[in-house]
Write an enzyme that holds these catalytic residues in place. Sequence first.
Site, mmCIF file in Angstrom:
data_model
loop_
_atom_site.group_PDB
_atom_site.id
_atom_site.type_symbol
_atom_site.label_atom_id
_atom_site.label_comp_id
_atom_site.label_asym_id
_atom_site.label_seq_id
_atom_site.Cartn_x
_atom_site.Cartn_y
_atom_site.Cartn_z
ATOM 1 N N TRP A 165 -11.709 5.655 3.657
ATOM 2 C CA TRP A 165 -11.872 5.605 2.202
ATOM 3 C C TRP A 165 -13.147 6.323 1.777
ATOM 4 O O TRP A 165 -13.157 7.087 0.805
ATOM 5 C CB TRP A 165 -11.857 4.154 1.750
ATOM 6 C CG TRP A 165 -11.790 3.857 0.285
ATOM 7 C CD1 TRP A 165 -12.311 2.749 -0.311
ATOM 8 C CD2 TRP A 165 -11.156 4.599 -0.770
ATOM 9 N NE1 TRP A 165 -12.057 2.766 -1.660
ATOM 10 C CE2 TRP A 165 -11.347 3.895 -1.970
ATOM 11 C CE3 TRP A 165 -10.469 5.811 -0.825
ATOM 12 C CZ2 TRP A 165 -10.881 4.347 -3.209
ATOM 13 C CZ3 TRP A 165 -9.999 6.264 -2.055
ATOM 14 C CH2 TRP A 165 -10.198 5.530 -3.222
ATOM 15 N N ARG A 207 -22.374 5.452 9.548
ATOM 16 C CA ARG A 207 -23.229 4.353 10.017
ATOM 17 C C ARG A 207 -23.856 4.670 11.364
ATOM 18 O O ARG A 207 -24.929 4.172 11.681
ATOM 19 C CB ARG A 207 -22.406 3.059 10.132
ATOM 20 C CG ARG A 207 -22.048 2.425 8.789
ATOM 21 C CD ARG A 207 -21.314 1.116 9.002
ATOM 22 N NE ARG A 207 -20.038 1.304 9.674
ATOM 23 C CZ ARG A 207 -19.530 0.475 10.573
ATOM 24 N NH1 ARG A 207 -20.222 -0.585 10.960
ATOM 25 N NH2 ARG A 207 -18.352 0.703 11.117
ATOM 26 N N LYS A 217 -5.187 -9.364 -2.085
ATOM 27 C CA LYS A 217 -3.970 -8.581 -1.805
ATOM 28 C C LYS A 217 -3.849 -8.252 -0.324
ATOM 29 O O LYS A 217 -2.732 -8.097 0.198
ATOM 30 C CB LYS A 217 -3.935 -7.338 -2.686
ATOM 31 C CG LYS A 217 -5.117 -6.391 -2.555
ATOM 32 C CD LYS A 217 -4.961 -5.328 -1.496
ATOM 33 C CE LYS A 217 -6.181 -4.450 -1.410
ATOM 34 N NZ LYS A 217 -6.086 -3.417 -0.345
ATOM 35 N N SER A 259 -0.444 0.865 5.450
ATOM 36 C CA SER A 259 -1.251 -0.335 5.206
ATOM 37 C C SER A 259 -1.568 -1.070 6.511
ATOM 38 O O SER A 259 -0.664 -1.566 7.197
ATOM 39 C CB SER A 259 -0.509 -1.271 4.245
ATOM 40 O OG SER A 259 -1.135 -2.537 4.192
ATOM 41 N N ALA A 290 -6.118 6.213 1.306
ATOM 42 C CA ALA A 290 -7.130 7.243 1.515
ATOM 43 C C ALA A 290 -6.518 8.614 1.786
ATOM 44 O O ALA A 290 -7.020 9.640 1.288
ATOM 45 C CB ALA A 290 -8.049 6.847 2.672
ATOM 46 N N LYS A 332 -14.011 -5.010 0.459
ATOM 47 C CA LYS A 332 -12.939 -5.943 0.110
ATOM 48 C C LYS A 332 -13.110 -7.232 0.911
ATOM 49 O O LYS A 332 -13.134 -7.202 2.139
ATOM 50 C CB LYS A 332 -11.570 -5.332 0.425
ATOM 51 C CG LYS A 332 -11.295 -3.993 -0.272
ATOM 52 C CD LYS A 332 -11.062 -4.167 -1.750
ATOM 53 C CE LYS A 332 -10.900 -2.834 -2.462
ATOM 54 N NZ LYS A 332 -9.693 -2.106 -2.054
#
Length: 332
Positions: free
Chosen positions: A11, A31, A192, A255, A140, A108
Amino acid sequence: MNVTILGAGAWGTALALHCGRAGHVVTLVPRRLEQALQLAEARENRDYLAGFKLPISLQIGLELRPALMEAEIILLACPMRGLRELSKAVKRELDATTAPPILISLCKGLEAETLKLSHAVLAETLPEVPTAALSGPSYAGEVAGGQPTAVVLATQADEAHALRVQQALSGPTLRVYRTKDVAGVELAGALKNIYAIGAGLCDGLKLGDNAKAAYLTRALHEMTQLGARLGGQTATFYGLGGFGDLVATCNGRWSRNRTFGEEIAHGHTPEELLRGRHTVVEGYAATAAFTELCRREKIEAPILAEIHALLYAGRQPKEAIQRLMGRELKSE
């Protein structure tokens, strides 16, 4: 504008590509140093978003301080479990003599230790900095590929500041709507993912279209009721951040949460599916956090309870379905 994105998952990388196409000066800061070096050399995020070339104009940041020096928008694209430490690091490096940028959380879920949403974590770590949350049905790969997408920006920042950011993030292929209901958008974005696991169970068990439609309808109802009890506005859950994201996450082949549920229906355990993963299944940790929050607040959420039993107590998928179908009859 100068846009800095902290976190180079799928994302974060997709938004870096989008913001670059929109004409902004973009710095993507992974990161890990080794990931930054790999991205700088290969100009492709092979671990999280393969197949999309990173243009030379997209800067890869190796250190936090230089990446933040002129940032006007900072996107926090990390898992929820890393938000507090990342925001503390941002606080240490921000120049107090310049106007603060707006921080936009892409996280999220709830913080496991405190059960707080991302805006509450940021209010503690960066109280002087305006913040926002960006959420909605946004795979994404489609955003990176420039396919039409609509999302919602939730912020309590002043109207002029919010409008400027909304305009900056919008473009021919990404339409950004605006709301002040930060809690509602963040709650919907977290919940969700939980219900997407259940949708995957429906797919994996081949329960059929009737069952999937009924499940999505009741999941939306439960998500709306639960979200409103926890501080969100009911209307938010029927918008892009709620219904829109629920539909996409419960049906998309991409997903992670839906696929996770589907694999559990095929007989795999949560533990073996999570072992050695590169990507995060946000719904797994969110299920534990929201179950604890419901217990604390005395909120009944039967679908959530069954998903929790599946993930953490060894309940079998078919038993969970039977328990939901056998509940006391009532009015819709």
